[in-house]
Write a protein that holds these residues in place. Structure first.
Motif, PDB file in Angstrom:
ATOM      1  N   ALA A   1     -12.420 -22.293  22.370  1.00  0.00           N
ATOM      2  CA  ALA A   1     -13.590 -21.121  22.216  1.00  0.00           C
ATOM      3  C   ALA A   1     -13.357 -20.339  21.153  1.00  0.00           C
ATOM      4  O   ALA A   1     -14.122 -19.862  20.460  1.00  0.00           O
ATOM      5  N   LEU A   2     -11.897 -19.939  20.941  1.00  0.00           N
ATOM      6  CA  LEU A   2     -11.972 -18.768  20.072  1.00  0.00           C
ATOM      7  C   LEU A   2     -11.999 -19.510  18.415  1.00  0.00           C
ATOM      8  O   LEU A   2     -11.667 -20.602  17.942  1.00  0.00           O
ATOM      9  N   PRO A   3     -12.673 -18.742  17.796  1.00  0.00           N
ATOM     10  CA  PRO A   3     -13.302 -19.118  16.374  1.00  0.00           C
ATOM     11  C   PRO A   3     -11.991 -19.269  15.391  1.00  0.00           C
ATOM     12  O   PRO A   3     -12.227 -19.820  14.443  1.00  0.00           O
ATOM     13  N   GLN A   4     -10.751 -18.610  15.827  1.00  0.00           N
ATOM     14  CA  GLN A   4      -9.676 -18.896  14.593  1.00  0.00           C
ATOM     15  C   GLN A   4      -9.279 -20.461  14.724  1.00  0.00           C
ATOM     16  O   GLN A   4      -8.990 -20.672  13.907  1.00  0.00           O
ATOM     17  N   PHE A   5      -9.417 -21.191  15.757  1.00  0.00           N
ATOM     18  CA  PHE A   5      -9.084 -22.489  16.015  1.00  0.00           C
ATOM     19  C   PHE A   5     -10.499 -23.335  15.773  1.00  0.00           C
ATOM     20  O   PHE A   5      -9.939 -24.387  15.320  1.00  0.00           O
ATOM     21  N   GLU A   6     -11.413 -23.040  16.216  1.00  0.00           N
ATOM     22  CA  GLU A   6     -12.754 -24.046  16.195  1.00  0.00           C
ATOM     23  C   GLU A   6     -12.297 -25.316  16.968  1.00  0.00           C
ATOM     24  O   GLU A   6     -12.335 -26.577  16.333  1.00  0.00           O
ATOM     25  N   GLY A   7     -11.518 -25.182  17.992  1.00  0.00           N
ATOM     26  CA  GLY A   7     -11.230 -26.626  18.509  1.00  0.00           C
ATOM     27  C   GLY A   7     -12.325 -27.275  19.168  1.00  0.00           C
ATOM     28  O   GLY A   7     -12.026 -28.725  19.189  1.00  0.00           O
TER      29      GLY A   7
END
Length: 147
Positions: A82-88
């Motif tokens: 979910a976190l936009p830093q990772f874009e998993g």
């Protein structure tokens, strides 16, 4: 020390719904309202993968209950998605899911979602005629009186 442990346990139980549902819901609405298509793809990929993860979790729940760190692993995994830093979610979708989806999607399913690109087959007219004949009442049946 007991109050600190209670606070940590409460924070832990609140973090799950916030990370897995509340933040993605908010970010999805923001993505829909923005002009960029990239964030739409990220959140659509998130919901696809999160739904699959939830289904797998429901099926294997009896086994997962025996793994004491399952909730923590799930929380970290979903945070990575979910976190936009990772874009998993985008990474997983592009890397693994898209290949399998493209293998199994058929032209019929593709046309169902893209109605402007229709192909006509010679059997279409026959099917239409049979349907119209089935739906349209015969003159002979109309002339007969119902008892």
């Amino acid at each position: 020390m007991g109050k600190l442990w209670t606070f940590i346990a409460q924070l832990h139980s609140i973090a799950g719904p916030v990370v897995t549902l509340l933040y993605p819901l908010y970010a999805s609405v923001v993505a829909i309202e923005s002009q960029s298509k990239l964030d739409d793809e990220q959140w659509l990929a998130y919901w696809i993968i999160y739904s699959f993860l939830s289904l797998v979790e429901m099926v294997f729940q009896p086994v997962l209950d025996w793994i004491p760190i399952w909730y923590d692993v799930k929380l970290l995994t979903v945070a990575w998605l979910a976190l936009p830093q990772f874009e998993g979610a985008s990474y997983l979708y592009e890397r693994f899911v898209r290949e399998h989806i493209r293998k199994y999607i058929t032209d019929r399913e593709h046309l169902q979602y893209n109605p402007h690109k229709t192909k006509t087959s010679p059997n279409d007219n026959k099917a239409k005629k049979r349907f119209v004949q089935f739906v349209t009442p015969n003159k002979q049946q109309e002339d007969q009186e119902a008892y």
